[in-house]
Design a protein around this motif. Sequence first.
Motif, PDB file in Angstrom:
ATOM      1  N   ALA A   1      76.863  49.314  67.771  1.00  0.00           N
ATOM      2  CA  ALA A   1      75.867  49.975  67.393  1.00  0.00           C
ATOM      3  C   ALA A   1      75.393  49.542  65.936  1.00  0.00           C
ATOM      4  O   ALA A   1      74.050  49.564  65.694  1.00  0.00           O
ATOM      5  CB  ALA A   1      76.219  51.747  67.360  1.00  0.00           C
ATOM      6  N   VAL A   2      76.139  49.462  64.890  1.00  0.00           N
ATOM      7  CA  VAL A   2      75.951  48.918  63.725  1.00  0.00           C
ATOM      8  C   VAL A   2      75.488  47.645  63.881  1.00  0.00           C
ATOM      9  O   VAL A   2      74.514  47.270  63.165  1.00  0.00           O
ATOM     10  CB  VAL A   2      77.347  48.902  62.811  1.00  0.00           C
ATOM     11  N   ILE A   3      76.069  46.595  64.632  1.00  0.00           N
ATOM     12  CA  ILE A   3      75.649  45.245  64.782  1.00  0.00           C
ATOM     13  C   ILE A   3      74.238  45.228  65.303  1.00  0.00           C
ATOM     14  O   ILE A   3      73.228  44.436  65.115  1.00  0.00           O
ATOM     15  CB  ILE A   3      76.614  44.465  65.654  1.00  0.00           C
ATOM     16  N   GLY A   4      73.904  46.228  66.375  1.00  0.00           N
ATOM     17  CA  GLY A   4      72.596  46.518  66.857  1.00  0.00           C
ATOM     18  C   GLY A   4      71.542  46.945  66.020  1.00  0.00           C
ATOM     19  O   GLY A   4      70.348  47.237  66.156  1.00  0.00           O
TER      20      GLY A   4
ATOM     21  N   PHE B   1      89.311  37.253  66.201  1.00  0.00           N
ATOM     22  CA  PHE B   1      88.238  38.071  66.725  1.00  0.00           C
ATOM     23  C   PHE B   1      88.165  39.264  65.640  1.00  0.00           C
ATOM     24  O   PHE B   1      86.919  39.669  65.573  1.00  0.00           O
ATOM     25  CB  PHE B   1      88.633  38.504  68.135  1.00  0.00           C
ATOM     26  N   ASN B   2      89.111  39.848  65.352  1.00  0.00           N
ATOM     27  CA  ASN B   2      89.022  41.292  64.533  1.00  0.00           C
ATOM     28  C   ASN B   2      88.461  40.755  63.176  1.00  0.00           C
ATOM     29  O   ASN B   2      87.645  41.446  62.471  1.00  0.00           O
ATOM     30  CB  ASN B   2      90.537  41.970  64.500  1.00  0.00           C
TER      31      ASN B   2
ATOM     32  N   ALA C   1      83.638  40.905  59.746  1.00  0.00           N
ATOM     33  CA  ALA C   1      82.739  40.418  58.972  1.00  0.00           C
ATOM     34  C   ALA C   1      81.157  40.532  59.594  1.00  0.00           C
ATOM     35  O   ALA C   1      80.306  40.643  58.864  1.00  0.00           O
ATOM     36  CB  ALA C   1      83.044  38.708  59.023  1.00  0.00           C
ATOM     37  N   ALA C   2      81.146  40.819  60.821  1.00  0.00           N
ATOM     38  CA  ALA C   2      79.837  40.844  61.423  1.00  0.00           C
ATOM     39  C   ALA C   2      79.403  42.387  61.068  1.00  0.00           C
ATOM     40  O   ALA C   2      78.342  42.438  60.749  1.00  0.00           O
ATOM     41  CB  ALA C   2      79.788  40.552  63.087  1.00  0.00           C
TER      42      ALA C   2
ATOM     43  N   ALA D   1      76.017  43.173  59.184  1.00  0.00           N
ATOM     44  CA  ALA D   1      75.052  43.954  59.462  1.00  0.00           C
ATOM     45  C   ALA D   1      74.843  45.051  58.672  1.00  0.00           C
ATOM     46  O   ALA D   1      73.589  45.423  58.250  1.00  0.00           O
ATOM     47  CB  ALA D   1      75.542  44.657  60.866  1.00  0.00           C
ATOM     48  N   MET D   2      75.861  45.593  57.942  1.00  0.00           N
ATOM     49  CA  MET D   2      75.724  46.834  56.988  1.00  0.00           C
ATOM     50  C   MET D   2      74.761  46.375  55.876  1.00  0.00           C
ATOM     51  O   MET D   2      73.980  46.934  55.481  1.00  0.00           O
ATOM     52  CB  MET D   2      76.908  47.539  56.666  1.00  0.00           C
TER      53      MET D   2
END
Length: 103
Positions: A31-34, A72-73, A78-79, A83-84
């Motif tokens: 949701a945050v990345i979106g 991956f974590n 980082a993503a 995004a934030m």
Amino acid sequence: MVTQALQGTRVGSYDPTNGGFTTMFFAVASAVIGGTALLGGSGTVAGAFLGALLLGIVFDGFNLTGVSANAFNVVLGAAILVAMVLNVTLIVVRKRAGSRDLT
């Protein structure tokens, strides 16, 4: 995640902690990345879907190439941070542009 949905259907109840902490974390991360704002809670279903799609593609790509789960974590964290920061930056830019139009 599909197994959790099937298991919930079989048992007749759903528990958000059924898959552990990672299921809820991936949902919030997608949701945050979106584009959903963490502080304001404004976002779209399409944005959350695109975030989940991007997250799934990255997760599957890391699995196919054999990259460790720890990497991956780190990429996921980082993503979320990027995004934030972009979300807050866009809010500030929109507020500045709105205040200029009023004067």
